[in-house]
Design a protein around this motif. Structure first.
Motif, PDB file in Angstrom:
ATOM      1  N   ILE A 270      -4.000 -35.182 149.011  1.00  0.00           N
ATOM      2  CA  ILE A 270      -4.282 -34.465 147.607  1.00  0.00           C
ATOM      3  C   ILE A 270      -3.779 -33.351 147.335  1.00  0.00           C
ATOM      4  O   ILE A 270      -4.212 -32.441 147.498  1.00  0.00           O
ATOM      5  N   PRO A 271      -2.860 -33.532 146.214  1.00  0.00           N
ATOM      6  CA  PRO A 271      -1.822 -32.293 145.387  1.00  0.00           C
ATOM      7  C   PRO A 271      -2.809 -31.449 145.341  1.00  0.00           C
ATOM      8  O   PRO A 271      -4.024 -31.870 144.990  1.00  0.00           O
ATOM      9  N   THR A 272      -2.746 -29.817 144.789  1.00  0.00           N
ATOM     10  CA  THR A 272      -2.782 -28.949 144.558  1.00  0.00           C
ATOM     11  C   THR A 272      -2.208 -28.807 143.401  1.00  0.00           C
ATOM     12  O   THR A 272      -0.964 -28.519 142.991  1.00  0.00           O
ATOM     13  N   PRO A 273      -2.626 -27.548 142.329  1.00  0.00           N
ATOM     14  CA  PRO A 273      -2.480 -27.143 140.509  1.00  0.00           C
ATOM     15  C   PRO A 273      -1.537 -25.666 140.945  1.00  0.00           C
ATOM     16  O   PRO A 273      -1.216 -25.083 141.642  1.00  0.00           O
ATOM     17  N   THR A 274      -0.219 -26.380 140.219  1.00  0.00           N
ATOM     18  CA  THR A 274       0.708 -25.704 140.596  1.00  0.00           C
ATOM     19  C   THR A 274       0.672 -24.337 140.031  1.00  0.00           C
ATOM     20  O   THR A 274       0.780 -24.469 138.172  1.00  0.00           O
TER      21      THR A 274
ATOM     22  N   ALA B 183      -6.438 -15.075 151.409  1.00  0.00           N
ATOM     23  CA  ALA B 183      -7.239 -16.289 151.885  1.00  0.00           C
ATOM     24  C   ALA B 183      -7.290 -16.951 151.306  1.00  0.00           C
ATOM     25  O   ALA B 183      -8.558 -17.482 150.608  1.00  0.00           O
ATOM     26  N   ALA B 184      -6.194 -17.816 150.835  1.00  0.00           N
ATOM     27  CA  ALA B 184      -6.327 -18.845 149.792  1.00  0.00           C
ATOM     28  C   ALA B 184      -6.912 -19.777 151.026  1.00  0.00           C
ATOM     29  O   ALA B 184      -7.480 -21.022 150.961  1.00  0.00           O
ATOM     30  N   GLY B 185      -6.533 -20.263 152.880  1.00  0.00           N
ATOM     31  CA  GLY B 185      -6.972 -21.736 153.012  1.00  0.00           C
ATOM     32  C   GLY B 185      -8.990 -21.240 153.855  1.00  0.00           C
ATOM     33  O   GLY B 185      -9.425 -21.772 153.201  1.00  0.00           O
ATOM     34  N   ASP B 186      -9.288 -19.416 153.359  1.00  0.00           N
ATOM     35  CA  ASP B 186     -10.523 -19.338 153.252  1.00  0.00           C
ATOM     36  C   ASP B 186     -11.809 -19.852 152.377  1.00  0.00           C
ATOM     37  O   ASP B 186     -12.745 -20.305 152.806  1.00  0.00           O
ATOM     38  N   THR B 187     -10.960 -19.261 150.671  1.00  0.00           N
ATOM     39  CA  THR B 187     -11.411 -20.125 150.102  1.00  0.00           C
ATOM     40  C   THR B 187     -11.331 -20.862 149.869  1.00  0.00           C
ATOM     41  O   THR B 187     -12.275 -22.089 149.822  1.00  0.00           O
ATOM     42  N   PHE B 188     -10.784 -22.567 150.642  1.00  0.00           N
ATOM     43  CA  PHE B 188     -10.168 -23.310 150.633  1.00  0.00           C
ATOM     44  C   PHE B 188     -11.518 -24.252 151.483  1.00  0.00           C
ATOM     45  O   PHE B 188     -12.463 -25.124 151.131  1.00  0.00           O
TER      46      PHE B 188
ATOM     47  N   LEU C 233      -8.942 -26.343 144.141  1.00  0.00           N
ATOM     48  CA  LEU C 233      -8.512 -26.167 142.090  1.00  0.00           C
ATOM     49  C   LEU C 233      -8.818 -24.341 142.777  1.00  0.00           C
ATOM     50  O   LEU C 233      -8.207 -23.364 142.107  1.00  0.00           O
ATOM     51  N   ALA C 234     -10.042 -24.183 143.384  1.00  0.00           N
ATOM     52  CA  ALA C 234     -10.191 -22.389 144.041  1.00  0.00           C
ATOM     53  C   ALA C 234      -9.342 -21.898 144.586  1.00  0.00           C
ATOM     54  O   ALA C 234      -9.541 -20.721 144.312  1.00  0.00           O
ATOM     55  N   SER C 235      -8.402 -22.581 145.326  1.00  0.00           N
ATOM     56  CA  SER C 235      -7.079 -21.393 146.846  1.00  0.00           C
ATOM     57  C   SER C 235      -6.442 -21.429 145.553  1.00  0.00           C
ATOM     58  O   SER C 235      -5.691 -20.445 146.012  1.00  0.00           O
ATOM     59  N   SER C 236      -5.972 -22.653 144.704  1.00  0.00           N
ATOM     60  CA  SER C 236      -5.410 -22.226 143.764  1.00  0.00           C
ATOM     61  C   SER C 236      -5.500 -20.918 142.859  1.00  0.00           C
ATOM     62  O   SER C 236      -3.659 -20.152 142.332  1.00  0.00           O
ATOM     63  N   ILE C 237      -6.180 -20.472 142.053  1.00  0.00           N
ATOM     64  CA  ILE C 237      -6.651 -19.556 142.237  1.00  0.00           C
ATOM     65  C   ILE C 237      -6.757 -18.270 142.845  1.00  0.00           C
ATOM     66  O   ILE C 237      -6.494 -16.978 142.360  1.00  0.00           O
ATOM     67  N   ALA C 238      -7.297 -18.134 144.083  1.00  0.00           N
ATOM     68  CA  ALA C 238      -6.765 -17.033 144.804  1.00  0.00           C
ATOM     69  C   ALA C 238      -5.649 -16.383 145.310  1.00  0.00           C
ATOM     70  O   ALA C 238      -5.485 -15.847 145.454  1.00  0.00           O
TER      71      ALA C 238
ATOM     72  N   ILE D 214     -10.827 -14.522 145.644  1.00  0.00           N
ATOM     73  CA  ILE D 214     -12.242 -15.547 146.041  1.00  0.00           C
ATOM     74  C   ILE D 214     -12.902 -15.446 144.699  1.00  0.00           C
ATOM     75  O   ILE D 214     -13.421 -14.603 143.774  1.00  0.00           O
ATOM     76  N   PRO D 215     -12.918 -16.589 144.255  1.00  0.00           N
ATOM     77  CA  PRO D 215     -13.056 -16.825 142.904  1.00  0.00           C
ATOM     78  C   PRO D 215     -14.415 -17.059 142.560  1.00  0.00           C
ATOM     79  O   PRO D 215     -14.461 -17.504 143.973  1.00  0.00           O
TER      80      PRO D 215
END
Length: 302
Positions: free
Chosen positions: A240-244, A252-257, A280-285, A295-296
């Motif tokens: 599942i791709p993530t936004p660029t 904190a990307a993994g934790d947000t995920f 999407l959440a981790s791509s913002i973080a 964290i958003p």
């Protein structure tokens, strides 16, 4: 109300930024220093509470020291809306501490002093049995003692609560513990530690996932950073791709995920939809500096 339960660590993060990460024996002058609130458990609880809907309640079981960092954490978490009735204070111990080096690409190296986190015991977990009885989901990591992790997973399974393990930091785990896990979310490094398989592409991700399935885990989600996440359920897998985005800090990307994943699954989203929400959440973080400060909130995902 739907109950979401996070068990895990809390740290005061000392963050130093550099152009490049220091190598062994090398001394570099940091460009910037800041103190952040972190710890994988706390980060995931904050992610869950910021991304939840109005019909979800987030509880956090953890152990803090009796210092000023602990007081600051409690104030901030309460302001976000986390229920801290399961948060213990350990006398004469410091709150957990982490030193984080971040380079210009957002990559990081982290060293952790467990502090009070090491004193979260199986007895503490057992004292919170009422929370497990009402929880829909348990999200847990490996920055507290394995006895506390094991006891939490046992209580969750006894109470028909879906278990999510983020197996960080990377370590080997026995089958007795893995058999208690419904969903596991390693990154490439953690997948290697668990399975002995180096994840470099979709084929190797599938092999690592099959290894974990064979040891009792129903759903495997291998996070792949900017490449997204590989999901595998019942032997069927896909990326599942993530936004660029322009990543500046991945702390904190993994934790947000993981926090986002739990929220989305509890809402009834499919596995693919939940992973898309988490991506999407981790791509913002990663476009922001800091751990919990990056964290958003849910409104930012729409």
């Amino acid at each position: 109300m739907s109950t979401l339960l996070v068990v895990g660590s809390a740290n005061a993060d000392h963050v130093l930024t550099f152009d490049e990460l220091p190598q062994a024996g090398q001394t570099l002058i940091s460009q910037q220093y800041r103190l952040e609130l972190g710890g994988k458990g706390a980060n995931q609880a904050v992610a869950a509470v910021r991304l939840k809907n109005t019909m979800q309640q987030v509880y956090f079981i953890s152990a803090l020291g009796d210092d000023s960092n602990a007081a600051t954490m409690r104030t901030n978490w309460t302001a976000d809306g986390i229920d801290l009735s399961g948060c213990y204070q350990i006398a004469k111990k410091s709150t957990g501490t982490a030193v984080i080096f971040v380079n210009q690409y957002g990559e990081n190296s982290i060293g952790v002093v467990p502090g009070a986190n090491a004193y979260l015991s199986a007895h503490h977990i057992q004292q919170q049995h009422a929370l497990f009885a009402q929880a829909n989901y348990l999200l847990i990591q490996l920055e507290t003692s394995l006895e506390s992790v094991h006891q939490a997973l046992i209580l969750a399974k006894q109470n028909h609560c879906t278990t999510i393990l983020n197996p960080a930091p990377a370590t080997k785990l026995n089958n007795d513990l893995l058999n208690l896990i419904d969903i596991i979310t390693p990154n490439e490094t953690e997948a290697l530690a668990l399975t002995g398989i180096e994840v470099i592409d979709q084929q190797s991700a599938q092999q690592a996932a099959q290894s974990l399935h064979s040891r009792g885990v129903n759903i495997v989600i291998i996070t792949l950073g900017s490449k997204g996440a590989y999901i595998s359920e019942k032997g069927q897998g896909s990326i599942i791709p993530t936004p660029t985005v322009n990543a500046i800090d991945t702390v904190a990307a993994g934790d947000t995920f993981n926090g986002a994943l739990m929220v989305a699954l509890d809402e009834g989203k499919t596995l693919i939809e939940a992973v898309e929400f988490a991506n999407l959440a981790s791509s913002i973080a990663v476009t922001r500096n800091g751990a919990q400060s990056s964290i958003p909130y849910r409104k930012e995902l729409t």
